[in-house]
Design a protein around this motif. Structure first.
Motif, PDB file in Angstrom:
ATOM      1  N   THR A 117       0.918  -1.218   0.159  1.00 58.46           N
ATOM      2  CA  THR A 117       0.010  -0.061   0.240  1.00 58.46           C
ATOM      3  C   THR A 117       0.768   1.377  -0.070  1.00 58.46           C
ATOM      4  O   THR A 117       2.086   1.344   0.544  1.00 58.46           O
ATOM      5  N   PHE A 118       0.193   2.355  -0.422  1.00 55.22           N
ATOM      6  CA  PHE A 118       1.060   3.616  -0.680  1.00 55.22           C
ATOM      7  C   PHE A 118       0.264   4.730  -0.264  1.00 55.22           C
ATOM      8  O   PHE A 118      -0.933   4.521  -0.488  1.00 55.22           O
ATOM      9  N   GLY A 133       4.825   7.336  -1.275  1.00 58.71           N
ATOM     10  CA  GLY A 133       5.762   6.362  -1.145  1.00 58.71           C
ATOM     11  C   GLY A 133       4.808   5.307  -0.593  1.00 58.71           C
ATOM     12  O   GLY A 133       3.858   5.378  -0.209  1.00 58.71           O
ATOM     13  N   PRO A 134       5.523   3.929  -0.329  1.00 60.38           N
ATOM     14  CA  PRO A 134       4.947   2.915   0.383  1.00 60.38           C
ATOM     15  C   PRO A 134       4.728   3.104   1.980  1.00 60.38           C
ATOM     16  O   PRO A 134       5.693   3.827   2.619  1.00 60.38           O
ATOM     17  N   LEU A 141       9.035   7.974  -3.080  1.00 62.44           N
ATOM     18  CA  LEU A 141       9.479   7.663  -4.652  1.00 62.44           C
ATOM     19  C   LEU A 141       9.098   8.969  -5.416  1.00 62.44           C
ATOM     20  O   LEU A 141       9.974   9.103  -6.470  1.00 62.44           O
ATOM     21  N   PHE A 142       8.522   9.665  -5.203  1.00 62.65           N
ATOM     22  CA  PHE A 142       8.448  10.957  -6.026  1.00 62.65           C
ATOM     23  C   PHE A 142       7.807  12.213  -5.205  1.00 62.65           C
ATOM     24  O   PHE A 142       7.069  11.972  -4.119  1.00 62.65           O
ATOM     25  N   TYR A 143       7.944  13.386  -5.527  1.00 64.81           N
ATOM     26  CA  TYR A 143       7.345  14.532  -4.874  1.00 64.81           C
ATOM     27  C   TYR A 143       6.479  15.297  -5.982  1.00 64.81           C
ATOM     28  O   TYR A 143       6.865  15.296  -7.080  1.00 64.81           O
ATOM     29  N   SER A 156      17.165   7.466  -5.816  1.00 63.54           N
ATOM     30  CA  SER A 156      17.726   6.537  -4.708  1.00 63.54           C
ATOM     31  C   SER A 156      16.582   5.743  -4.014  1.00 63.54           C
ATOM     32  O   SER A 156      16.774   4.518  -3.790  1.00 63.54           O
ATOM     33  N   SER A 157      15.480   6.565  -3.695  1.00 64.09           N
ATOM     34  CA  SER A 157      14.264   5.594  -3.064  1.00 64.09           C
ATOM     35  C   SER A 157      13.441   4.807  -4.177  1.00 64.09           C
ATOM     36  O   SER A 157      13.351   3.512  -3.853  1.00 64.09           O
ATOM     37  N   LEU A 158      13.641   5.040  -5.380  1.00 69.65           N
ATOM     38  CA  LEU A 158      12.992   4.093  -6.493  1.00 69.65           C
ATOM     39  C   LEU A 158      13.725   2.778  -6.506  1.00 69.65           C
ATOM     40  O   LEU A 158      13.124   1.841  -6.674  1.00 69.65           O
TER      41      LEU A 158
END
Length: 311
Positions: A117-118, A133-134, A141-143, A156-158
């Motif tokens: 879930t996110f 993000g999760p 993951l993105f802004y 880096s998070s991706l």
């Protein structure tokens, strides 16, 4: 003679009138919110959808005399906007809000990723900015900033999430989700004029993925040479002092110093393929030996993202 500084005593009629006005102002405020919320949830017009989401973000629904006990949060507004964007664009088959029976803190999931879930989380630096993000580790993951019309992916998070955390999942299942995210970003760029930083998901030929370390040690390049040979690929020296690796289907990865004539090195990589469908993240998913090389040297090879937003 009465003192002019004395506080004026309010009559009963004035008290009741002020009370009535305050109630009406609270109800009018609620009606304004409801109008925008109807647009967010029902409009078929892209610009009206964006305008409604911007209007509802940071909207003060409660007043002194009128409060609403059940409210969607600013994070929920971003998720509803994202869901409706996908729906209006016809690309929502892999995406759904997972707990629509709840009011407050909506979650979503991608069918290809199973039970993951996110959600969106408000930025501590900008009240109009949100990270997606999760939920179990909240990797950004993105802004997304709807007011400023910008979306930035965090390299880096991706990589940490999709390459490391989800290493047991099928690569095609992971790519299904990544394709949805990049398509949504492209729609925001094409239809709304958003500024998009695709970062490690940029598949345009020649996109320079800059390494965080700036310089690159010989040991790192030697390791790539050895791992390439072990997997029946040949790392070739280039005239610019870098090296190139021709992979399957004509895909070519080149690692080099973009400022080789400068005293301050700026090493990074580019990818070329005929379909312009490969990117740095896909490369790590498609070639385990490149993934291992990257993770072994992540401090040097990490791809730079916007440090002000994600730092």
């Amino acid at each position: 003679m009465s003192n002019e500084s004395e506080e004026k005593i309010m009559t009963t009629a004035e008290l009741l009138a002020n009370y009535s006005d305050s109630i009406q102002q609270g109800l009018d405020n609620g009606a304004q919110y409801l109008k925008a919320f109807h647009a967010l949830s029902e409009t078929d017009d892209n610009q009206s959808l964006l305008s409604a989401a911007v209007a509802l973000t940071n909207f003060g629904l409660n007043t002194e005399f009128v409060t609403f006990p059940h409210q969607f949060s600013d994070e929920d507004v971003q998720l509803i906007f994202f869901s409706r964007l996908l729906s209006l664009s016809g690309i929502n088959s892999n995406f759904q809000i997972s707990n629509p029976q709840r009011v407050q803190k909506l979650l979503c999931r991608f069918d290809s990723l199973g039970d993951q879930t996110f959600t969106f989380t408000k930025s501590s630096k900008n009240a109009d900015g949100f990270f997606f993000g999760p939920t179990f580790n909240n990797r950004p993951l993105f802004y997304l900033n709807l007011k400023n019309k910008e979306l930035m992916f965090h390299g880096s998070s991706l990589i940490q999430y999709f390459v490391v955390d989800l290493a047991e999942l099928e690569v095609n299942a992971i790519k299904d989700t990544l394709r949805l995210l990049t398509r949504a970003a492209a729609i925001l760029k094409e239809k709304f004029g958003f500024k998009i930083d695709f970062n490690v998901l940029d598949s345009v030929n020649g996109e320079f993925y800059q390494f965080a370390a700036g310089s690159l040690s010989e040991n790192v390049m030697d390791e790539l040479f050895v791992k390439s040979a072990e997997n029946h690929f040949v790392l070739m020296a280039e005239d610019n002092g870098g090296a190139s690796l021709t992979l399957d289907n004509g895909t070519k990865m080149t690692v080099y110093d973009a400022d080789s004539n400068n005293s301050r090195p700026r090493w990074g990589a580019t990818i070329h393929d005929d379909q312009q469908s490969e990117n740095w993240l896909y490369l790590l998913l498609d070639y385990p030996f490149i993934k291992k090389w990257y993770l072994n040297n992540q401090k040097q090879l990490e791809i730079l993202s916007n440090q002000f937003v994600f730092g």
